[in-house]
Design an enzyme around this catalytic site. Sequence first.
Site, PDB file in Angstrom:
ATOM      1  N   SER D  46       0.888  -1.296  -0.002  1.00  9.63           N
ATOM      2  CA  SER D  46      -0.037   0.142  -0.079  1.00  9.63           C
ATOM      3  C   SER D  46       0.899   1.129  -0.021  1.00  9.63           C
ATOM      4  CB  SER D  46      -0.956  -0.069   1.230  1.00  9.63           C
ATOM      5  OG  SER D  46      -0.309  -0.420   2.363  1.00  9.63           O
ATOM      6  N   ASN D  47       1.962   1.150   0.571  1.00  6.37           N
ATOM      7  CA  ASN D  47       3.065   2.392   0.411  1.00  6.37           C
ATOM      8  C   ASN D  47       4.007   2.417  -0.748  1.00  6.37           C
ATOM      9  OD1 ASN D  47       2.087   3.721   2.974  1.00  6.37           O
ATOM     10  ND2 ASN D  47       2.622   1.688   3.891  1.00  6.37           N
ATOM     11  N   LYS D 166      -3.626  -9.216   6.897  1.00  8.01           N
ATOM     12  CA  LYS D 166      -3.156  -7.911   7.518  1.00  8.01           C
ATOM     13  C   LYS D 166      -4.405  -7.299   7.563  1.00  8.01           C
ATOM     14  CE  LYS D 166      -1.112  -3.822   5.998  1.00  8.01           C
ATOM     15  NZ  LYS D 166      -0.142  -2.945   5.149  1.00  8.01           N
ATOM     16  N   SER D 168      -5.659  -3.425   8.253  1.00 13.99           N
ATOM     17  CA  SER D 168      -5.509  -2.195   8.413  1.00 13.99           C
ATOM     18  C   SER D 168      -6.694  -1.317   9.243  1.00 13.99           C
ATOM     19  CB  SER D 168      -5.075  -1.500   7.353  1.00 13.99           C
ATOM     20  OG  SER D 168      -4.049  -2.028   6.802  1.00 13.99           O
ATOM     21  N   GLY D 190      -2.224  -3.797  10.528  1.00 12.70           N
ATOM     22  CA  GLY D 190      -1.880  -3.120   9.491  1.00 12.70           C
ATOM     23  C   GLY D 190      -1.413  -1.697   9.850  1.00 12.70           C
TER      24      GLY D 190
END
Lengths: 293, 293, 293, 293
Positions: D46-47, D166, D168, D190
């Site tokens: 996601s990053n 995971k 988040s 997450g």
Amino acid sequence: MINLSGIYPPIVVPFTETGQIDAESFKFNLKKWMDQGLSGVIFPGSNSESPFLTQNEKIKLLKLSATYVKEAGKTLIAGTGMESTAETIKLTNTAAEIGADAALIIPPYFYKPEMKHNVLIEHYFRVADASKIPLLIYNVPVFSGIDFLPETVIKLSEHTNIIGMKDSSSNVIKTSMILAEKPKFLIFCGTVGSLLPFLSIGAVGGIMALANFAGKPLMELYTAFQKNDMILAKQLQNRLVSINTAVTSKYGIPGLKYAMNKSGYKGGFPRRPLLPLDQNGCNTIDDLLLLIR
Amino acid sequence: MINLSGIYPPIVVPFTETGQIDAESFKFNLKKWMDQGLSGVIFPGSNSESPFLTQNEKIKLLKLSATYVKEAGKTLIAGTGMESTAETIKLTNTAAEIGADAALIIPPYFYKPEMKHNVLIEHYFRVADASKIPLLIYNVPVFSGIDFLPETVIKLSEHTNIIGMKDSSSNVIKTSMILAEKPKFLIFCGTVGSLLPFLSIGAVGGIMALANFAGKPLMELYTAFQKNDMILAKQLQNRLVSINTAVTSKYGIPGLKYAMNKSGYKGGFPRRPLLPLDQNGCNTIDDLLLLIR
Amino acid sequence: MINLSGIYPPIVVPFTETGQIDAESFKFNLKKWMDQGLSGVIFPGSNSESPFLTQNEKIKLLKLSATYVKEAGKTLIAGTGMESTAETIKLTNTAAEIGADAALIIPPYFYKPEMKHNVLIEHYFRVADASKIPLLIYNVPVFSGIDFLPETVIKLSEHTNIIGMKDSSSNVIKTSMILAEKPKFLIFCGTVGSLLPFLSIGAVGGIMALANFAGKPLMELYTAFQKNDMILAKQLQNRLVSINTAVTSKYGIPGLKYAMNKSGYKGGFPRRPLLPLDQNGCNTIDDLLLLIR
Amino acid sequence: MINLSGIYPPIVVPFTETGQIDAESFKFNLKKWMDQGLSGVIFPGSNSESPFLTQNEKIKLLKLSATYVKEAGKTLIAGTGMESTAETIKLTNTAAEIGADAALIIPPYFYKPEMKHNVLIEHYFRVADASKIPLLIYNVPVFSGIDFLPETVIKLSEHTNIIGMKDSSSNVIKTSMILAEKPKFLIFCGTVGSLLPFLSIGAVGGIMALANFAGKPLMELYTAFQKNDMILAKQLQNRLVSINTAVTSKYGIPGLKYAMNKSGYKGGFPRRPLLPLDQNGCNTIDDLLLLIR
């Protein structure tokens, strides 16, 4: 400062089938709660059907609660938030006179979009200035539609008469942000669903619907955490979550009252518009109760 | 069936700076509203700060409203929804005795997650059975946190004493779905923001905060639509939306009261916890008022 | 300025049961759409399963669409928004070269919380500067999770190459706010659920899933509005809403494809992860289709 | 079963000011991460601005990641979820061939309303059947707009090739519900905002943006928890929450890259549409970084 740590039920009001207060059942429950290791009770609260109670009914039941709680050397916290600032002050001080040790104040919630930071600060500061007993903020977005910002809570915590918060939102991030700034602020978890997570980051206890009939496993969990027995605490936490979801978010007060009736308490009937739990709900709760026996 | 078509203000209650009811200003406004071509007024309503009024205050102001409205041959609709079914019936019939022509009933809203289809049906049907005057449902999710499903409204509309709905949600899809099934159900738009869109699909009028001080342009718009002058109607609609957003969702009752004060009405002060409009808000509304002159 | 007014389908891509593009069915539909009085087509669009198409597939089908649409003298609008600014520019100009008359640009939507006013302005302005064809903004919060603020749209409308918006949010208030400031901005209603309300306040047409198989009643409604026949327009609007809800929000693309198959078009199968409509869904849509025949 | 416990960064991709991949900085960071006690890395994630990466770029960087991670004897988890089932399988097995130990699969998210229980089950089961490496579900409603129901996760966990998740969403209630049923399911927190709460109820680690530059305090917290030092763990947790909120929900990737640049890593620039952090953001993060030194 007053020590409020521990586990509390926000107590229910048993009604007869036609909606009359059943005072004998109310007393029966009070006596029983005094016997579970709990720290006291909250009345009126989110599970007391207080929006359906008249002022006279609230005062009468507050007096009854005070009698039993004081006799047992426990703590009475009164839910006294009203829509107007003036009415909130009035009811808070009435509760103080009756014997409440602290007041739990829901924000005015009809005009949700107008309950901005400065409006909330002014409201709570006025009430805190006038109140004879210390205040806890009550954050319960599911009912009030208002979710306090961390900066609002931090600002409110600077008033010496605002000593803590019951938070039913299960928002662990907000709790950490507040406690990072104000580690002595008294945070109570408002639902069993997040009790151990809240304790792990510094909450001092819980005010939780489930304590109306499951004081024993809740005290076991609370004690395990205090003894640093994280494995037992985790097991109990995960075991309690499903029954908690059923008697709070899924079936609400009718579910809670049914579970009480099946657990040796007298939940009675809800008042209209609430309707007694239907058969499917009863079956689901029967199954879930087996898991915590 | 009673003819309720048209434009109504859900009227404000002017308070003094210390929160007392200013009855003279209330009467001043009533007289003035009777003179704008409006069909009547709603009291108490979402803009009356009714959650901050005691029962006695509500009844006193209802009587005042009835006097002026009846004299003018107009319609009085009373907002009489309470949290419990029993209290709702009681206040509705009190309003009927005072002279209300119909009642506008907000659903019980504290226990939002429990206000499921069948609970709402039972509640409204009980009230409708007992009420001496016809009922309008009040759908206002921004305050109540409850948004009626189309199927719930359609079912409620089958009770002969439930004749319509005020919908403040600007949901044109739901409105079409209801009117496709029940073309005679009386739908009132609850905010100027969606007045013309609602009229275009069959709404019979509007119950709108802006009518507290902008009766004239609203009647112009309503009349243009009735005359099928869609170009003028569109121009007026688009011109009114910004000032409407300011005095409803952005600044709420303090904004509405300020706009009234600047428009020849007596809005007075809000009651606490609401605070008077701040300087920025005043400047914004001053600018927006110029657009509708 | 280019005249884009009218009704358009954002066209579907028929797949075989194993997920291959069925080009013959795609052409069959194109031919048929050209014959319904519609102004053109959108491809790729929200109903084209474009997230499941490779770039090559998109380009191949764009070329096919251009051939049929140009031959018929109609308008082709290409949905060319990608996550990065650079890829959006690239696809937009590819579509322009293939023959698209305008581009419909969904905002980058993965990093929703970062799509703030200035990020959106910079992105759209860069694309508009580089694009050989005029742009329409695509506001579709149900898929993108991003809901443009009125001030963002107003600012974007100041770029000469950004000429309009497809809005699928049914937000009539926002539309009025934009058109009050920018009456020549081309707003297209993105769903039949709010078509007449949008037209009543100044929208110039609609880009709507239902036009994939219900071009005829949609053109009837659009024409009725243009002739100022508000009674017929209202009847058609309210009649179309339920089937529209079924083939958009309730059953999505599988529902839309099924409805096409039952209406003389070739919807084919959806691509996985989407699954063909189940039996209950088929029955519901069968019933609803009867209402618009 | 593969042991994945521990703390991982979902790694960023440094770009030059004009949006080119800065491979040297990428390698610099990889070397440094291998040295912090972390269990491995996630890429793409996601990053990684993966929606802005072409397939070729993803594969090139995956190979680079594999080289460094394998050499260090650590774990590589690849984020390989795509919109279509077929593309997801393809990318997952490509990553497996490159050396990924497991895959983290975000659900298809464009057609959010259609991602119902059975669609998700079919999609994940197909991918799990075809994948050469075990899968983790990726629940990240802030980006995907999809929030897995507990019953969907429990059903998915029954596939032997779906070994964890995971999450988040910081939803501790859901985590407890899943672990009550499936105590061996591998749940990764997450976001640092809920790390200790998640660990307290049975999560086995965390995959968290902050680990891109704050591996050390995160490993300290993780180790404190494992040693049952709840007081230290609580202090670290509450200290880390504010900086975490800033570099995730408040300032996103531009904030994260800035914080990396100030902490001895090479964050580089974001790719457009993302813009570099503005001055106010830089100042806020400078202040917050002081708190965790």
